[in-house]
Design a protein around this motif. Structure first.
Motif, PDB file in Angstrom:
ATOM      1  N   PHE A 175       5.006   5.754  -8.476  1.00 47.21           N
ATOM      2  CA  PHE A 175       4.549   5.823  -7.093  1.00 47.21           C
ATOM      3  C   PHE A 175       5.414   4.963  -6.168  1.00 47.21           C
ATOM      4  CE2 PHE A 175       0.007   6.461  -8.811  1.00 47.21           C
ATOM      5  CZ  PHE A 175       0.117   7.837  -8.736  1.00 47.21           C
ATOM      6  N   SER A 208       5.080   3.444  -1.892  1.00 44.99           N
ATOM      7  CA  SER A 208       4.236   3.329  -0.697  1.00 44.99           C
ATOM      8  C   SER A 208       5.013   3.604   0.589  1.00 44.99           C
ATOM      9  CB  SER A 208       3.629   1.925  -0.618  1.00 44.99           C
ATOM     10  OG  SER A 208       2.857   1.646  -1.747  1.00 44.99           O
ATOM     11  N   ARG A 233      -0.217   6.864  -1.936  1.00 44.06           N
ATOM     12  CA  ARG A 233       1.101   6.717  -2.539  1.00 44.06           C
ATOM     13  C   ARG A 233       1.854   8.053  -2.457  1.00 44.06           C
ATOM     14  NH1 ARG A 233      -0.800   2.334  -2.375  1.00 44.06           N
ATOM     15  NH2 ARG A 233      -0.958   0.741  -4.018  1.00 44.06           N
TER      16      ARG A 233
END
Length: 428
Positions: free
Chosen positions: A68, A70, A313
């Motif tokens: 993931f 951000s 995410r």
């Protein structure tokens, strides 16, 4: 080939926007029961894969750094206000979190305890006698005053409206997708952004010229901060650090206060119990450890009304989860608080119970009001302590009654789940 997650049925064009604009936590829980731990949603121009349940939380905790990013969800905060911590990964992220954590700690709150209590009591004195007080707005102003005193030693009340409007617009554009990116080019927003950044830089310059000699706070940390290689952070990043506690905390704390007040009004036995627990003794820092009913009130409010029901995410490497394929580039929201409302973890989850034991839930990553993993809220500990104290001071100083008794709670989802503008109270 592993199939993609099922899609939640929705309306043409709107998709699932209407239920997600309201009680989004309930939407996540209900859909989890219908479709399982992974499914797709669409809300206007936003499309997400929702991962929910205990295994989703464990996946975020154990594999989040690997698959993931951000950047898409929180990159706007970095671009607009230099808040780099939201988009970093790995060692740089861990280092900056450590730097920020010192300026957002319980120790700092303890050192400025008398000032925070004084600010809180003055605010409550100003509420006394008010009719139809808008709770969310009032709690945002209270939280802003408390946090700015704790983090910087001075109140930011004079700039509250500018700070709130600019921060909330960035969230609505970059995370919620409520407004197009063009909204961040509007002259009113650009002026507010320039004022906020000038405010942060001026605060840093003033602290550099006039050290307080007191506890090292967020401004001190930002002034001296260097990155993981020992290189001084750029000025825009240090300004973002100075704003970090305010930005990250105000709505989280304010919405928690608002829901706590609603819970007290909806549960008279709980109100009576916490009022008796507060008694007549001063609310000192040391005494906060001796208020189990109030602590239970805070923790149960966070369970029922989590301030951050999901962690957004973007997938950097495709993976399979619970028999479904989630492709690279997909936006994912890990609905970390869905377990809060599952019977197997919290018996009678719809009952408000301040005597629950949350210790096991924390260990098992099923009690996660501030997310899990490397992006857990830095101010979580301070928020819980401050909420205990604020609830204690509230029941001691004020008598609160609903302006419209019997009006049902109507939760709105943006910029974070809150009781909305219709929640009004009278105070004596």
């Amino acid at each position: 080939m592993t199939p993609p997650p099922p899609r939640v049925p929705g309306l043409p064009l709107l998709g699932n926007a209407l239920p997600m604009m309201g009680d989004v936590q309930r939407f996540f829980v209900d859909t989890y029961h219908r479709l399982g731990p992974v499914y797709r949603v669409k809300a206007l121009n936003q499309a997400f894969v929702i991962m929910a349940g205990q295994r989703a939380n464990r996946f975020l905790l154990e594999h989040g750094e690997d698959v993931f990013s951000s950047e898409v969800s929180f990159g706007g905060l970095n671009r607009e206000f230099g808040m780099r911590v939201h988009v970093l990964r790995g060692r740089p992220h861990r280092h900056l979190r450590k730097v920020l954590a010192t300026g957002l700690s319980r120790d700092l709150l303890a050192a400025r305890w008398d000032d925070v209590v004084r600010e809180t009591e003055q605010t409550f004195d100003g509420w006394r006698g008010r009719r139809a007080l808008p709770v969310v707005d009032a709690c945002q102003r209270l939280a802003a005053a408390q946090l700015s005193v704790a983090f910087t030693g001075a109140s930011s009340a004079a700039r509250f409206a500018t700070l709130r409007s600019a921060f909330e617009l960035v969230l609505d554009v970059t995370i919620a997708g409520k407004w197009p990116a063009a909204a961040l080019r509007l002259p009113t927003y650009r002026r507010a952004r320039a004022e906020i950044l000038a405010f942060a830089r001026d605060a840093l310059a003033d602290r550099a010229a006039h050290p307080t000699g007191g506890p090292r706070d967020l401004l001190d940390q930002a002034l001296d901060a260097v990155d993981e290689n020992g290189v001084e952070y750029p000025l825009d990043v240090r300004a973002g650090m100075a704003l970090q506690g305010y930005f990250a905390g105000v709505n989280t704390v304010a919405y928690l206060y608002s829901f706590m007040l609603r819970a007290l009004l909806d549960n008279p036995a709980v109100l009576e119990r916490v009022t008796n627990e507060v008694g007549a003794e001063p609310i000192t820092w040391e005494r906060l450890r001796e208020l189990p009913a109030l602590r239970g009130l805070v923790l149960e409010t966070l369970r029922v009304y989590p301030p951050a029901p999901g962690s957004a995410r973007t997938v950097t490497r495709a993976f399979d989860f619970e028999g479904r394929h989630i492709a690279e580039g997909r936006r994912v929201l890990v609905a970390t608080c869905v377990p809060h409302h599952l019977e197997e973890f919290f018996p009678e989850p719809d009952r408000f119970d301040i005597d629950r034991d949350f210790t096991a839930g924390r260990r098992a990553s099923v009690y996660a009001p501030f997310s899990v993993g490397g992006h857990t809220c830095l101010g979580a500990g301070m928020t819980e302590v401050l909420a205990v104290a604020t609830a204690a001071l509230l029941v001691r100083h004020l008598t609160v009654t609903p302006t419209h008794p019997g009006r049902p709670l109507r939760i709105t989802a943006t910029p974070g789940p809150n009781p909305g503008r219709r929640f009004l109270v009278d105070l004596a």
